[in-house]
Design an enzyme around this catalytic site. Structure first.
Site, short mmCIF file in Angstrom:
data_model
loop_
_atom_site.label_atom_id
_atom_site.label_comp_id
_atom_site.label_asym_id
_atom_site.label_seq_id
_atom_site.Cartn_x
_atom_site.Cartn_y
_atom_site.Cartn_z
N ASP A 96 0.74 -1.06 0.34
CA ASP A 96 0.22 -0.14 0.01
C ASP A 96 0.99 1.04 0.29
OD1 ASP A 96 -2.44 -1.09 -0.45
OD2 ASP A 96 -3.27 -0.27 2.73
N ASP A 123 -0.58 -0.24 5.77
CA ASP A 123 -1.90 -0.98 6.15
C ASP A 123 -2.99 -0.36 5.42
OD1 ASP A 123 -2.36 -2.52 4.05
OD2 ASP A 123 -1.86 -4.48 4.61
N LYS A 153 -7.10 0.33 5.76
CA LYS A 153 -8.19 -0.46 6.29
C LYS A 153 -8.95 -0.02 6.71
CE LYS A 153 -5.43 -4.65 5.34
NZ LYS A 153 -4.89 -5.11 4.04
#
EC number: 3.1.-.-
Length: 417
Positions: free
Chosen positions: A250, A263, A265
């Site tokens: 990412d 990351d 989310k």
DNA sequence: GGATCCTTCTTCTTCTTC
């Protein structure tokens, strides 16, 4: 109370030798009515010190049993019971804690940080984040998410399936498909919006700002973004050269001054602790290891960050993974990777067979390939490397995930790192 | 132009007694 007495009698039956001692110690004098003592004096004859079970007067013994079992006075207190039990069974043993399932160690351990990677003294200071497209990795390698999906624990798989069936009951099959499609779309839009944030000075495109959902997620991470600096990579392909897996990271950036794999989310449910994120920490650790063993990146990462953003704009949960924690998850990842490789041993292509032949030219030659290891194939002489390779290919056997291997005494084996 | 790839999400624990 009665069961204790019964046990006591049982014990008397089982261990007749104890009878002697029983009637010598003062506690039983306190505990048993006179009748018992009378019986005991008969049993406890000094002449017959043998005192075997056969010698017990059965009739009198029966009396003892009935007297004991019918003993109904309230003389027992928790203390006396404890005393009695203590005498009968010995001091209470410490309850053994169930032994924790041994923390498994990966068979072929590879460090998270690459000791051989040379970091240029002058850091490439182009302010532009890297974005390596996936296609550059032409070889067929499994991806991080695929490996994690394929090796999910049975327990997790059950919970997921149960949830899925419940949702299908509620929404119908089409409704459920629509629902998941939407969830994925939100994730994609959020990622795209973040990329715009990092790439351009001006915040986000008009459409993104107008999208209610995305703006919710963006305001959710607003405070986190203030801690992010020096973005080094965005949506960039990484691959681990030794372990042969790939992924799409990412974001690599500094979070409060420390370089992290980040990351992002989105979640419907709040995930206040790292444990709530299931396999996400393994994913992050896998990416960190891949970056550190990928020549495309001239830096190494030792930290991770998982940011869980919420649609309603409530503050995102941020889970920082310090180096020690990353190492812990790296080991867990290695185990999952091994499990995957065991179940799906890669088949050798002709190019790889050629690689093996070239890599095994002489005795003791190092094999800088992922194709090493527990080769149950034996060769008489190094010159037979070709035969060896062919045989190996035929078996497409236990190709390992290790960093390398060697051929010694005509046998391939893994090199300990 | 079409196909494929990676990823995007989804789960979570029990028990007793006062």
């Amino acid at each position: 109370m009665l069961p204790v007495r019964m046990k006591f009698v049982q014990l008397l039956c089982m261990k007749p030798g104890k009878l002697e001692t029983l009637f010598q110690i003062p506690f039983c004098q306190k505990q048993f009515p006179f009748m018992c003592l009378a019986t005991s004096t008969c049993l406890h004859s000094k002449k017959k010190k043998v005192n075997s079970y056969e010698l017990v007067d059965q009739e009198k013994y029966n009396n003892l049993v009935s007297s004991v079992t019918s003993y109904k006075t309230g003389a027992q207190t928790p203390e006396t019971i404890f005393e009695e039990d203590n005498w009968l069974y010995g001091p209470p043993k410490q309850q053994k804690r169930p032994v924790k399932a041994e923390t498994k160690a990966p068979k072929h351990w590879v460090p998270l940080i690459n000791p051989n990677k040379k970091i240029p003294l002058l850091n490439n200071d182009s302010n532009f984040p890297m974005k390596i497209p996936l296609q550059e990795n032409k070889t067929k390698m499994p991806s991080v998410t695929h490996i994690l999906q394929q090796t999910i624990s049975p327990q997790q798989a059950i919970y997921l399936e149960r949830w899925k069936q419940k949702m299908i009951l509620e929404l119908g099959k089409d409704g459920f498909a629509e629902y998941t499609k939407n969830l994925f779309l939100q994730g994609h839009l959020f990622h795209a919006a973040l990329e715009s944030v990092f790439l351009s000075e001006e915040m986000v495109t008009k459409e993104q700002r107008e999208d209610v959902t995305v703006s919710g997620y963006l305001s959710s991470v607003e405070r986190v973004l203030k801690d992010i600096s020096e973005v080094r990579a965005l949506e960039s392909a990484v691959h681990h050269e030794g372990l042969q897996y790939l992924g799409l990271v990412d974001c690599v950036a500094k979070y409060r001054g420390q370089l992290c794999v980040i990351d992002w989310k989105t979640s419907e449910k709040p995930k206040p602790s790292l444990k709530n994120t299931f396999d996400n920490p393994l994913q992050v650790a896998a990416y960190i290891g891949a970056i550190n063993h990928d020549a495309n990146y001239d830096f190494q990462v030792s930290c991770g960050l998982i940011v869980v953003a919420y649609k309603d704009g409530s503050p995102a949960h941020q889970h920082f993974m310090a180096p020690e924690l990353c190492s812990e998850y790296w080991n867990k990842w290695l185990l999952r990777l091994e499990e995957y490789m065991d179940r799906n041993p890669p088949k050798l292509s002709s190019a790889e067979i050629k690689g093996v032949i070239e890599a095994f030219p002489t005795e003791g030659a190092q094999v800088p390939l992922h194709l090493a290891v527990t080769l149950d194939v034996t060769v008489e002489h190094p010159l037979q490397a070709k035969a060896f390779a062919t045989q190996l290919a035929a078996m497409h056997h236990s190709i390992v995930t290790g960093a390398g291997g060697e051929l010694r005494n005509g046998r391939g084996r893994a090199l300990e790192p």
